[in-house]
Enzyme design. Structure first.
Site, PDB file in Angstrom:
ATOM      1  N   HIS A 176       0.831  -1.216   0.000  1.00  0.00           N
ATOM      2  CA  HIS A 176       0.000   0.000   0.000  1.00  0.00           C
ATOM      3  C   HIS A 176       0.854   1.249   0.000  1.00  0.00           C
ATOM      4  O   HIS A 176       0.482   2.286   0.566  1.00  0.00           O
ATOM      5  CB  HIS A 176      -0.937   0.022   1.217  1.00  0.00           C
ATOM      6  CG  HIS A 176      -1.975  -1.059   1.201  1.00  0.00           C
ATOM      7  ND1 HIS A 176      -3.241  -0.912   0.676  1.00  0.00           N
ATOM      8  CD2 HIS A 176      -1.910  -2.325   1.650  1.00  0.00           C
ATOM      9  CE1 HIS A 176      -3.919  -2.041   0.804  1.00  0.00           C
ATOM     10  NE2 HIS A 176      -3.139  -2.921   1.379  1.00  0.00           N
ATOM     11  N   ASN A 180     -10.393  -2.678   2.495  1.00  0.00           N
ATOM     12  CA  ASN A 180     -10.097  -2.650   1.057  1.00  0.00           C
ATOM     13  C   ASN A 180     -11.381  -2.426   0.292  1.00  0.00           C
ATOM     14  O   ASN A 180     -12.471  -2.501   0.881  1.00  0.00           O
ATOM     15  CB  ASN A 180      -9.488  -3.996   0.616  1.00  0.00           C
ATOM     16  CG  ASN A 180      -8.007  -4.118   0.936  1.00  0.00           C
ATOM     17  OD1 ASN A 180      -7.313  -3.127   1.165  1.00  0.00           O
ATOM     18  ND2 ASN A 180      -7.510  -5.351   0.973  1.00  0.00           N
TER      19      ASN A 180
HETATM   20 FE1  HDD Z   1      -2.638  -4.744   5.306  1.00  0.00          FE
HETATM   21  C1  HDD Z   1      -1.124  -1.727   5.163  1.00  0.00           C
HETATM   22  C2  HDD Z   1      -5.583  -3.411   4.236  1.00  0.00           C
HETATM   23  C3  HDD Z   1      -3.965  -7.864   5.017  1.00  0.00           C
HETATM   24  C4  HDD Z   1      -0.015  -5.942   6.991  1.00  0.00           C
HETATM   25  N1  HDD Z   1      -3.236  -2.961   4.781  1.00  0.00           N
HETATM   26  C5  HDD Z   1      -2.473  -1.846   4.731  1.00  0.00           C
HETATM   27  C6  HDD Z   1      -3.237  -0.745   4.245  1.00  0.00           C
HETATM   28  C7  HDD Z   1      -4.488  -1.210   3.999  1.00  0.00           C
HETATM   29  C8  HDD Z   1      -4.481  -2.595   4.333  1.00  0.00           C
HETATM   30  C9  HDD Z   1      -5.675  -0.444   3.477  1.00  0.00           C
HETATM   31  C10 HDD Z   1      -2.737   0.679   4.023  1.00  0.00           C
HETATM   32  C11 HDD Z   1      -2.965   1.490   5.244  1.00  0.00           C
HETATM   33  C12 HDD Z   1      -2.522   2.912   4.953  1.00  0.00           C
HETATM   34  O1  HDD Z   1      -3.159   3.536   4.092  1.00  0.00           O
HETATM   35  O2  HDD Z   1      -1.527   3.350   5.557  1.00  0.00           O
HETATM   36  N2  HDD Z   1      -4.383  -5.496   4.677  1.00  0.00           N
HETATM   37  C13 HDD Z   1      -5.506  -4.796   4.393  1.00  0.00           C
HETATM   38  C14 HDD Z   1      -6.645  -5.682   4.279  1.00  0.00           C
HETATM   39  C15 HDD Z   1      -6.180  -6.917   4.475  1.00  0.00           C
HETATM   40  C16 HDD Z   1      -4.767  -6.808   4.736  1.00  0.00           C
HETATM   41  C17 HDD Z   1      -8.057  -5.233   3.998  1.00  0.00           C
HETATM   42  C18 HDD Z   1      -6.888  -8.223   4.460  1.00  0.00           C
HETATM   43  C19 HDD Z   1      -8.155  -8.371   4.812  1.00  0.00           C
HETATM   44  N3  HDD Z   1      -2.103  -6.558   5.868  1.00  0.00           N
HETATM   45  C20 HDD Z   1      -2.766  -7.743   5.690  1.00  0.00           C
HETATM   46  C21 HDD Z   1      -2.073  -8.811   6.325  1.00  0.00           C
HETATM   47  C22 HDD Z   1      -0.961  -8.272   6.905  1.00  0.00           C
HETATM   48  C23 HDD Z   1      -1.005  -6.864   6.599  1.00  0.00           C
HETATM   49  C24 HDD Z   1      -2.532 -10.258   6.358  1.00  0.00           C
HETATM   50  C25 HDD Z   1       0.149  -8.874   7.689  1.00  0.00           C
HETATM   51  C26 HDD Z   1       0.083 -10.003   8.319  1.00  0.00           C
HETATM   52  N4  HDD Z   1      -0.887  -4.006   5.873  1.00  0.00           N
HETATM   53  C27 HDD Z   1       0.047  -4.690   6.589  1.00  0.00           C
HETATM   54  C28 HDD Z   1       1.251  -3.828   6.942  1.00  0.00           C
HETATM   55  C29 HDD Z   1       0.854  -2.481   6.376  1.00  0.00           C
HETATM   56  C30 HDD Z   1      -0.478  -2.725   5.721  1.00  0.00           C
HETATM   57  C31 HDD Z   1       2.518  -4.408   6.402  1.00  0.00           C
HETATM   58  C32 HDD Z   1       1.888  -1.837   5.509  1.00  0.00           C
HETATM   59  C33 HDD Z   1       1.850  -0.364   5.872  1.00  0.00           C
HETATM   60  C34 HDD Z   1       1.123  -0.346   7.113  1.00  0.00           C
HETATM   61  O3  HDD Z   1       0.690  -1.579   7.449  1.00  0.00           O
HETATM   62  O4  HDD Z   1       0.933   0.637   7.801  1.00  0.00           O
HETATM   63  O5  HDD Z   1       1.379  -3.766   8.335  1.00  0.00           O
END
Ligand code: HDD
Length: 706
Positions: free
Chosen positions: A90, A163
């Site tokens: 993202h 999402n």
């Molecule tokens: Fe995630 C960012 C949504 C699965 C780990 N995720 C991130 C963002 C969104 C989502 C919208 C951007 C947030 C922003 O604008 O700063 N992610 C989802 C959705 C998921 C999902 C709807 C499944 C239903 N995500 C998911 C999993 C993991 C992560 C399974 C880890 C085990 N997501 C992250 C992260 C991020 C992230 C690596 C990267 C940047 C952040 O968190 O702040 O922690």
């Protein structure tokens, strides 16, 4: 002629923003006007006034620079360290401020303060994003769109990090690194950027049956939304509402766009990325700056354990939905975005969303994907923002009173004062823990052995994938087949393509046949008996189609009008009035920068020059050109493409009779179908607007065999 295109902020009646006036934001965040002559002196970050910002301190005009030039050193030092790590997923996103307004009290379900009072307004910040691309990639990638909502409630920040798709690729968070490694650029070659059309992604997917439902969604038009404003949002997981009596109700969250759903077609997306890589950003910026505030309705699906036990699928499985026709979502509030950040980095880049951020009254389910996310988001902020004090950054700070004994750490802006940095203590009356007001987890009784096991109830990977496909209209099903063909055509390893076609056979044999045919696969494997045997034939769910849930009016859209010298100014002004009355905007595209002189001598300002204003930037087009103008334009590839693309993308095309030579040269029969409307009077304008409400004439492409 009236200024065309987006109204200026002032004309929308809104207080002008910092961008429109010479305003400065003071230390406390307040805006104040800067009168001529009292502009502040330039200083260093230490506050020292700067005499000369253009010349390094040297010995003589041409001598060596001096290391004592602290202004030079500080300025370059800071510049060298401006970048922070982009988000690991993202990375590319765009945010806006707004508010959430609660319709009615939900106290019977939840004690969350945000849902206690009708009309309660809660400040909000939303960041939309793509997933796979880097921070500088393009907007119209075929990808999931992040829909992260931060609600600054009176009991702390609630982050609903969703999402635009209600399911996910995987069921257990432990697989997330593999999924992301597979989808992003390949490690040995560092391409492709922001694309799934490559071997490693489809290799992983073809070895991960649980992703098949999600694959249907991202191969559908959901993955190429026309605008953040025209897409849905979902919390995905099952959460819990917990009321004041500690009773739990399961809840799934849905954001429904007020302006209906709309996507582009893939060929359009490819061209938009070339014409305007920031297409979605510009769209949101222009809408908000012109006072056309995008809005979503929050709806919730509420259910109890009995429903969960009776449902065909496991409510802890993030690859499954609860179809709206089985459990109708209840409207509970609205989200309005009405202000852009003053500074992208300060807010949109530094905002930190975390699924663990829930207020009392909202709680988690055991969904293993959610449970894993609850660890990852906090963890990743430390890497991104470089300090445990990222809540000291204004965009992340709660807007309610907060009191704790956390101290020190990098960039600590606030520390407890006095002697007391612990509790209990006998020096000060608080802050103290509060069993009554504090967050109480829902006291669900859990038992069992420590195992690494995927539950049998998660095992059906094709029934809802099939249901999604069957819920699409014929044009949408066609787009899914074309997307899969395009994607798999880029895969170089034949066995990966064959594995994917095998999965498609378990979803829909017609789809598999079409894709296999286009891929030139001769021998088709048989569907997996077990998958087909256990597959449930679920009824289609109309809520899953974009076309079935489009807008009922042509609002918040754009019409591109190609003009030539001698254009009928009166007709153009009537067309503009009709478009604006409908709630959309018209932008003039002219052969040269600046515009053209109309037949009546008035000047028609051009917003775009033809080479920079392709028809992919617009929802519908009009060709207001004279016969002579058309003849001249027929020699310009950009003009021919303007027409040919609009036709190929099933857009409605209005045209003055003089435009016929241009239509013909672009290979478009002026009477090909009802989507071509000759503007020979006011009634025709009304008919054009009426047609535009349908957004696209899908029959045009359906007439061509895949
Ligand atoms: Fe995630 C960012 C949504 C699965 C780990 N995720 C991130 C963002 C969104 C989502 C919208 C951007 C947030 C922003 O604008 O700063 N992610 C989802 C959705 C998921 C999902 C709807 C499944 C239903 N995500 C998911 C999993 C993991 C992560 C399974 C880890 C085990 N997501 C992250 C992260 C991020 C992230 C690596 C990267 C940047 C952040 O968190 O702040 O922690």
């Amino acid at each position: 002629m009236a200024k065309t295109g987006a109204k200026t902020a002032k004309s929308s009646g809104r207080a002008a923003t910092i961008h429109d006036q010479k305003l400065l934001r003071g230390e406390g965040g307040e805006l104040h006007q800067v009168a001529e002559g009292d502009a502040p002196a330039l200083t260093t970050a230490q506050g020292g006034p700067v005499a000369d910002d253009h010349n390094t301190l040297k010995i003589g005009a041409r001598g060596p620079s001096l290391i004592e030039d602290f202004h030079f050193r500080e300025k370059i030092f800071h510049f060298d360290h401006e970048r922070i790590p982009e988000r690991v997923v993202h990375a590319r996103g765009y945010g806006a401020h707004g508010f959430f307004e609660t319709y009615d009290s939900l106290a019977q379900y939840t004690r969350a303060d945000i849902f206690q009072r009708a009309g309660e307004k809660t400040p909000a910040f939303v960041r939309f994003s793509t997933v796979a691309g880097s921070k500088g990639s393009f907007d119209l990638a075929r990808d999931v769109r992040g829909f992260a909502v931060k609600l600054y409630t009176k009991e702390g920040n609630w982050d609903l990090v969703g999402n635009n798709i209600p399911v996910f690729f995987i069921q257990d968070a432990i697989r997330f690194p593999d999924l992301v490694h597979a989808v992003k650029q390949e490690p040995d070659r560092a391409f492709p950027q922001a694309q799934t059309a490559h071997d490693t992604f489809w290799d992983f997917i073809s070895l991960t049956p649980e992703s098949m439902h999600m694959i249907m969604w991202i191969m559908s038009d959901r993955a190429i939304p026309r605008s953040f404003r025209f897409m849905e949002g979902f919390g995905v997981h099952t959460f819990r509402f917990v009321n004041a009596r500690d009773e739990s109700t399961f809840v799934k969250f849905h954001w429904k766009p007020k302006l209906g759903m709309q996507s582009v077609v893939w060929n359009e997306a490819v061209k938009i990325n070339g014409a305007d890589p920031d297409f979605h950003r510009r769209d949101l910026w222009q809408a908000i700056q012109s006072g056309n505030f995008p809005e979503w309705e929050l709806r919730v699906q509420l259910f109890d354990q009995a429903f969960a036990d009776s449902f065909d699928f496991d409510i802890l499985d993030s690859t499954k939905i609860i179809p709206e026709e089985i459990l109708e979502p209840i409207p509970v509030g609205r989200l309005v975005l009405d202000r852009m950040p003053d500074n992208f980095f300060a807010e949109t880049e530094q905002v930190a969303f975390m699924t663990q951020n829930v207020p009392p009254g909202i709680d988690f389910s055991n969904d293993p994907l959610l449970q894993g996310r609850n660890f990852s988001y906090l963890d990743t902020q430390l890497k991104r923002l470089g300090s445990p004090n990222f809540t000291h950054i204004p965009i992340n700070a709660p807007k309610c009173p907060f009191h704790h004994f956390q101290q020190d750490g990098h960039m600590a802006m606030r520390n407890p004062v006095g002697r007391v940095n612990y509790e209990p203590n006998s020096f000060e009356p608080g802050p103290r823990e509060s069993p009554q007001r504090g967050f109480r987890s829902f006291a669900d009784a859990e038992e069992g052995q420590k195992v690494r096991l995927r539950p049998e109830s998660f095992a059906d990977h094709y029934s809802q994938a099939r249901q999604f496909f069957n819920s699409q209209t014929p044009p949408e099903q066609r787009h899914i087949a074309m997307a899969l063909t395009f994607e798999l055509s880029k895969v170089e390893t034949p066995v990966i393509r064959e594995r994917m076609v095998s999965h498609l056979l378990n979803i829909d044999e017609g789809l598999a046949d079409t894709v296999a045919d286009k891929l030139g696969l001769k021998k088709l494997p048989k569907p997996a008996d077990a998958a087909v045997a256990t597959r449930k034939d679920l009824p289609p769910s109309p809520a899953l189609s974009i076309i079935e849930n489009g807008p009922d009016r042509f609002v918040g859209r754009k019409v591109g009008v190609l003009v030539s010298p001698g254009v009928d100014g009166d007709l153009l002004r009537k067309l503009q009035a009709a478009i604006e009355k409908e709630g959309s905007v018209m932008e003039v595209v002219s052969p040269k920068v600046g515009g053209v002189e109309a037949f009546d001598g008035s000047w028609i300002e051009g917003r775009h020059m033809i080479d920079g204003g392709p028809s992919v930037l617009f929802d519908a087009v009009a060709l207001l050109v004279t016969e002579e103008g058309a003849e001249r334009l027929t020699n310009e590839a950009a003009a021919r493409d303007f027409v040919a693309d609009a036709f190929a993308h099933c857009k409605f095309i209005a045209y003055a009779p003089g435009a016929i030579p241009l239509l013909q040269k672009a290979g478009v029969d002026p009477e090909a179908d009802e989507g071509l409307i000759v503007l020979d009077g006011s009634k025709a304008i009304a008919s054009f607007i009426q047609s535009c409400r349908k957004l696209r004439l899908w029959g045009r492409e359906m007439a061509v065999k895949l």
